[in-house]
Design an enzyme around this catalytic site. Sequence first.
Site, PDB file in Angstrom:
ATOM      1  N   LYS A  54       0.840  -1.205   0.000  1.00  0.00           N
ATOM      2  CA  LYS A  54       0.000   0.000   0.000  1.00  0.00           C
ATOM      3  C   LYS A  54       0.869   1.247   0.000  1.00  0.00           C
ATOM      4  O   LYS A  54       0.602   2.211  -0.720  1.00  0.00           O
ATOM      5  CB  LYS A  54      -0.931  -0.007   1.227  1.00  0.00           C
ATOM      6  N   GLN A  98      -4.783  -1.244   9.573  1.00  0.00           N
ATOM      7  CA  GLN A  98      -4.719  -2.583   8.989  1.00  0.00           C
ATOM      8  C   GLN A  98      -5.348  -3.612   9.925  1.00  0.00           C
ATOM      9  O   GLN A  98      -5.031  -3.663  11.116  1.00  0.00           O
ATOM     10  CB  GLN A  98      -3.246  -2.937   8.701  1.00  0.00           C
ATOM     11  N   ASP A 121     -11.220   3.158   3.822  1.00  0.00           N
ATOM     12  CA  ASP A 121     -11.606   1.739   3.779  1.00  0.00           C
ATOM     13  C   ASP A 121     -13.126   1.582   3.667  1.00  0.00           C
ATOM     14  O   ASP A 121     -13.611   0.512   3.297  1.00  0.00           O
ATOM     15  CB  ASP A 121     -11.204   1.059   5.097  1.00  0.00           C
TER      16      ASP A 121
HETATM   17  N1  GUN Z   1      -6.725  -6.403   5.957  1.00  0.00           N
HETATM   18  C1  GUN Z   1      -6.860  -7.088   4.791  1.00  0.00           C
HETATM   19  N2  GUN Z   1      -7.457  -6.304   3.856  1.00  0.00           N
HETATM   20  C2  GUN Z   1      -7.690  -5.105   4.451  1.00  0.00           C
HETATM   21  C3  GUN Z   1      -8.272  -3.889   3.991  1.00  0.00           C
HETATM   22  O1  GUN Z   1      -8.711  -3.744   2.844  1.00  0.00           O
HETATM   23  N3  GUN Z   1      -8.320  -2.875   4.897  1.00  0.00           N
HETATM   24  C4  GUN Z   1      -7.860  -3.019   6.172  1.00  0.00           C
HETATM   25  N4  GUN Z   1      -7.949  -1.976   6.978  1.00  0.00           N
HETATM   26  N5  GUN Z   1      -7.319  -4.139   6.624  1.00  0.00           N
HETATM   27  C5  GUN Z   1      -7.241  -5.166   5.766  1.00  0.00           C
END
Ligand code: GUN
Length: 296
Positions: A54, A98, A121
């Site tokens: 990311k 995350q 998100d």
């Molecule tokens: N863990 C796995 N995929 C995601 C996501 O898209 N957002 C977040 N915050 N955590 C994740």
Amino acid sequence: MSAAIIDGKAFAATLRERVALLVPAFEAAAGRKPGLTVVIVGEDPASQVYVRSKGKATEAAGMVSTTHRLPDTTTQDELLALVRQLNADPAVDGILVQLPLPKHLDESEVIATIDPDKDVDGFHVVNAGRLAVGQEGFVPCTPLGCIMLLEDRLGDLSGLNAVVVGRSNIVGKPMAQLLLAKSCTVTIAHSRTKDLPDVCRRADILVAAVGRPEMIKGDWIKPGATVIDVGINRVDNGEGGTKLVGDVDFASAAEVAGAITPVPGGVGPMTIAVLLRNTLVSAYRRENVALGKGAI
Ligand code: GUN
């Protein structure tokens, strides 16, 4: 194999380029770049990999990437204090905590503390509510990526029968809301659904998001249907190693479907591309810079 392959990797690369092309106009108007801040707690190896990707993708799009890496001894109060500090920071357009968090932390309270207008998100209940009633907000990245692939493939989705297998807050429920907003006739199926193969066979659009490797077989699929496989499951490859497979049995499904996303290379790459898109949109909204409808 008769199905067309939906190339999510290529589509995601194009989306990332389109995001990057819209960064300079924002910077010229606002005097700063869009900023995404990611918070990761603990040492989960898969999460570490996701967070690094990311960060790299954010920088590659010309945006400011900041990562807070906290030890797994972090307390709930410390994590909430950081989220509040990021809420108040004008240079932060997107906040992503995350998941999963270490077990001693309360995920719902953390998500509820994020400013909904920085919740790129789309996990905050305010954004879930906005999606449900058709207000502008943030939509979770994976289902929004699926809708983009579907519209690219099919154009207008209205009137189509859509079946979503899976009812998670992150994928299944928002996916169903998005399909409904596109005027599909939507069924949400799940582990308690009776005659699941029959339900799936009615789908013009079948979205699989159950997290069970290769559960959905070719004879569950209506001939010509468009199949979106959200599953990412690591399984034995029979040669002492592992491989990634989806929730759909690709080999048999591809004999019947009209089009299908592969795993890997289908839905997966869309998630980060849409995260960048949501961050860009957040920046434009927060600084009141005009972003033409349909620009991204
Ligand atoms: N863990 C796995 N995929 C995601 C996501 O898209 N957002 C977040 N915050 N955590 C994740």
